[in-house]
Design a protein around this motif. Structure first.
Motif, PDB file in Angstrom:
ATOM      1  N   GLU A  41      53.783  26.653  46.649  1.00 30.68           N
ATOM      2  CA  GLU A  41      53.730  26.100  47.994  1.00 30.68           C
ATOM      3  C   GLU A  41      53.198  27.131  48.976  1.00 30.68           C
ATOM      4  O   GLU A  41      52.413  26.807  49.868  1.00 30.68           O
TER       5      GLU A  41
ATOM      6  N   ARG B 143      50.316  18.139  49.620  1.00 30.34           N
ATOM      7  CA  ARG B 143      51.483  18.275  50.494  1.00 30.34           C
ATOM      8  C   ARG B 143      51.143  19.057  51.757  1.00 30.34           C
ATOM      9  O   ARG B 143      51.796  18.895  52.787  1.00 30.34           O
ATOM     10  N   ASN B 144      50.140  19.910  51.669  1.00 25.96           N
ATOM     11  CA  ASN B 144      49.736  20.728  52.808  1.00 25.96           C
ATOM     12  C   ASN B 144      48.555  20.126  53.567  1.00 25.96           C
ATOM     13  O   ASN B 144      47.921  20.819  54.368  1.00 25.96           O
ATOM     14  N   GLY B 145      48.271  18.872  53.319  1.00 28.40           N
ATOM     15  CA  GLY B 145      47.237  18.191  54.082  1.00 28.40           C
ATOM     16  C   GLY B 145      45.822  18.567  53.724  1.00 28.40           C
ATOM     17  O   GLY B 145      44.902  18.407  54.532  1.00 28.40           O
TER      18      GLY B 145
ATOM     19  N   ARG C 216      53.237  10.265  46.698  1.00 28.50           N
ATOM     20  CA  ARG C 216      54.339  10.804  47.511  1.00 28.50           C
ATOM     21  C   ARG C 216      54.003  12.175  48.080  1.00 28.50           C
ATOM     22  O   ARG C 216      54.432  12.529  49.175  1.00 28.50           O
TER      23      ARG C 216
ATOM     24  N   THR D   7      51.173  13.234  49.094  1.00 31.77           N
ATOM     25  CA  THR D   7      50.072  13.213  50.053  1.00 31.77           C
ATOM     26  C   THR D   7      50.597  13.100  51.475  1.00 31.77           C
ATOM     27  O   THR D   7      51.169  12.078  51.856  1.00 31.77           O
ATOM     28  N   SER D   8      50.404  14.138  52.272  1.00 29.75           N
ATOM     29  CA  SER D   8      50.906  14.139  53.647  1.00 29.75           C
ATOM     30  C   SER D   8      49.967  13.431  54.614  1.00 29.75           C
ATOM     31  O   SER D   8      50.390  12.980  55.669  1.00 29.75           O
ATOM     32  N   ASP D   9      48.688  13.321  54.261  1.00 32.75           N
ATOM     33  CA  ASP D   9      47.725  12.621  55.104  1.00 32.75           C
ATOM     34  C   ASP D   9      47.962  11.108  54.956  1.00 32.75           C
ATOM     35  O   ASP D   9      47.803  10.539  53.889  1.00 32.75           O
ATOM     36  N   ARG D  10      48.347  10.459  56.044  1.00 31.16           N
ATOM     37  CA  ARG D  10      48.741   9.049  55.975  1.00 31.16           C
ATOM     38  C   ARG D  10      47.588   8.140  55.552  1.00 31.16           C
ATOM     39  O   ARG D  10      47.793   7.154  54.834  1.00 31.16           O
TER      40      ARG D  10
ATOM     41  N   ARG E  64      47.065   8.554  51.872  1.00 28.68           N
ATOM     42  CA  ARG E  64      48.182   7.924  51.165  1.00 28.68           C
ATOM     43  C   ARG E  64      47.964   6.425  51.075  1.00 28.68           C
ATOM     44  O   ARG E  64      48.164   5.813  50.012  1.00 28.68           O
TER      45      ARG E  64
END
Length: 600
Positions: free
Chosen positions: A286, A322-324, A392, A394-397, A400
């Motif tokens: 991470e 996760r970090n976009g 799950r 994927t932080s970019d909506r 996602r």
């Protein structure tokens, strides 16, 4: 006081262009960013910001780093500026010690590592003992000039040579131990060199200090790659090999190529592709993904095409998502890695492959489709289990949502059902009891499944421990369980070797092909002789726990397959479920009350 490394970390990880861009309208001009000077309130683009971390006005002469900009522009003191930037990048700062108030406490370790790097370099090129290493480098088509560019070296067979050399330079054993160049044997307290008969790759931090080494074994031996021990200057989870050379190129190109190995990176850089880094022989962490995000949102994964490379690709991809970060996969021909491919096809060939790269989620779907994972109900359920974690992560909506739509398309499952599945997982991982009853039940069910898995892993450990101490049980257990029943990879490896080599195998023979981590686990098991007077009870209980966990896992799969099944398929699933429940009862282990045998 907070050590100076916290200040350095914040300064190195901060995106000075992004921060100053909040106050000054900047535009890219070549390798820098230009705008009107905020200090003399100029109208022309005479104010320059360099991605490497500095700014300067060519008219009024103001210059400095991200901290001094905030001090001058916002009227902050040094401590406040560091706190401000730290909050921006997610690093908590309680107190700050200025680097100017004395020598950096890490300087002694930087010095001894630099001296060790020079020693290794000399051993490679100036001593007969380096013949094999020189031949290996030549075999990889790397010239001495190119090897010198990356400060490659060689650790000789006699680890005391480095120790004695450093003694002559004034570096005592304590400093060598602190830097991880020496290790102390537990059995006799003897000091010995950590690296022997290895090709050495110095590892640099962002300020070009030598903070550690990666050593590749020459000839037979494990582990294949060995890193420096963790120290005050070396934390491999937060370092990326080559980032000190690549950081400016990454920002200029607005992309980063992530490869697995040292030679992969070297080959690409020698071919003229500079924006490349590599993790230090471990899965991408991470902290490493977060560090990458400071430089670019566009990452291309160039891992090996074998099964291990694919696994590493998707683990790294999820961490980056996760970090976009936008993640694409470059698929090289079978049998090729970045080193071999660029050696034969050059930078132009690699750029063609990069141009044909695909999104990491599409790559995962592509592999599943080619493997026939969407062809039948059970495998389709398993395919979804492989896709949902990436969604799950994927932080970019927007991405996602696109991933959900794509999954619905290829799996023939409604968006609503996928969203419910994703929501159930979120509820299961949430802290605290949700107010909605259904998600709460799902969360409790997930907790019980987690406990069952944890019991199963403990059973794997206890079973192996008894088998290692009392070899009568090796063949008895092998008749009842296979390696696939072991979910822990290290335990599975030990079980496989023990059964394959037979009851008479020595611990040394079992550990012959293990890496350092597996050897440590094996040693721990052998060092725990307790409870062997109840060996039969432990074996029976462990086998039963593992078997019931496997049955429970299949029962869980059936419950999850039910919503996807056609009417005739549901009948088959119900019959299978009833059969498994009887087997569970025969083992003397009940199932969770939430599992039902009636039709949903």
């Amino acid at each position: 006081m907070i050590p100076d490394e916290v200040v350095d970390r914040i300064r190195d990880e901060a995106d000075i262009v992004e921060i100053i861009g909040e106050f000054v309208k900047l535009k890219r001009v070549g390798t820098s960013f230009r705008g009107p000077c905020p200090f003399h309130h100029g109208k022309h683009d005479n104010f320059s910001v360099l991605p490497r971390g500095t700014f300067m006005c060519f008219v009024c002469g103001e210059k400095g780093n991200v901290f001094s900009f905030l001090q001058k522009h916002l009227g902050l003191d040094f401590v406040e500026a560091v706190r401000w930037v730290g909050a921006k990048i997610g690093v908590e700062v309680r107190e700050v010690s200025r680097a100017q108030e004395g020598p950096d406490p890490r300087e002694p370790l930087w010095e001894v590592n630099a001296a060790a790097a020079e020693f290794f370099r000399g051993q490679l090129w100036e001593h007969a003992g380096g013949d094999a290493a020189r031949a290996y480098i030549a075999g990889r088509d790397v010239s001495r000039e190119d090897a010198e560019r990356f400060t490659l070296g060689f650790a000789p067979r006699d680890g005391n040579l480095l120790r004695e050399h450093l003694h002559k330079l004034g570096f005592d054993d304590d400093r060598q131990l602190a830097a991880g160049l020496l290790v102390r044997r537990e059995e006799n307290n003897e000091l010995r060199g950590r690296f022997r008969l290895r090709l050495m790759f110095p590892i640099f931090d962002l300020r070009d200090h030598v903070v550690g080494f990666g050593g590749r074994v020459l000839g037979e031996g494990e582990p294949k790659y060995l890193n420096s021990a963790e120290s005050d200057v070396f934390a491999k989870r937060r370092l990326l090999y080559g980032l000190n050379w690549a950081k400016q190129s990454i920002r200029k190109a607005d992309r980063l190529l992530l490869v697995e190995g040292y030679f992969d990176l070297i080959r690409l850089v020698l071919a003229g592709i500079d924006e490349v880094v590599a993790p230090l022989g471990t899965a991408l962490t991470e902290a490493q993904a977060s560090l990458i995000r400071k430089y670019t949102k566009n990452v291309f994964l160039l891992y090996d095409s074998d099964a291990a490379g694919q696994k590493a690709t998707f683990r790294a991809g999820d961490e980056l998502l996760r970090n976009g970060v936008s993640v694409r996969v470059v698929s090289l021909p079978d049998g090729e890695d970045p080193d071999s491919f660029v050696a034969s096809q050059g930078a132009e060939g690699l750029e063609r492959e990069i141009a044909q790269s695909i999104d990491i989620f599409d790559r995962k779907i592509q592999i599943l489709q080619r493997g026939g994972w969407f062809a039948d109900l059970r495998r389709k359920r398993q395919a979804l289990d492989k896709l949902l974690p990436t969604i799950r992560a994927t932080s970019d909506r927007i991405m996602r949502d696109l991933y959900v739509a794509r999954t619905s398309e290829v799996a023939g499952v409604s968006r609503e059902l996928l969203e419910r599945e994703l929501g159930a997982a979120a509820a299961a991982s949430a802290v605290g009891a949700p107010a909605v009853a259904a998600p709460a039940r799902r969360a409790r069910s997930a907790d019980r499944r987690t406990n069952r898995r944890a019991v199963g892993v403990r059973a794997e450990r206890e079973l192996l421990r008894v088998m290692l101490h009392d070899r009568r049980y090796v063949e008895l257990v092998a008749e009842r369980l296979g390696a696939e029943s072991f979910t822990d990879e290290t335990y599975r490896m030990i079980f496989t070797e023990l059964v394959s080599l037979g009851p008479e195998a020595t611990i040394g023979e079992i550990a012959g092909g293990f890496d350092e981590e597996a050897i440590e686990t094996l040693e721990e098991l052998v060092a725990e002789p307790g409870g062997l007077d109840r060996a039969n009870e432990i074996v029976e209980g462990s086998v039963s726990a593992i078997a019931s966990r496997d049955l429970d896992a299949r029962l869980t799969d059936i419950d999850r397959e039910m919503p996807l099944a056609a009417p005739d398929e549901k009948d088959d699933l119900i019959r299978e479920k009833e059969k498994l429940l009887k087997q569970m009862q025969a083992l003397g282990r009940g199932r969770f009350k939430s599992f039902r045998t009636s039709r949903p």
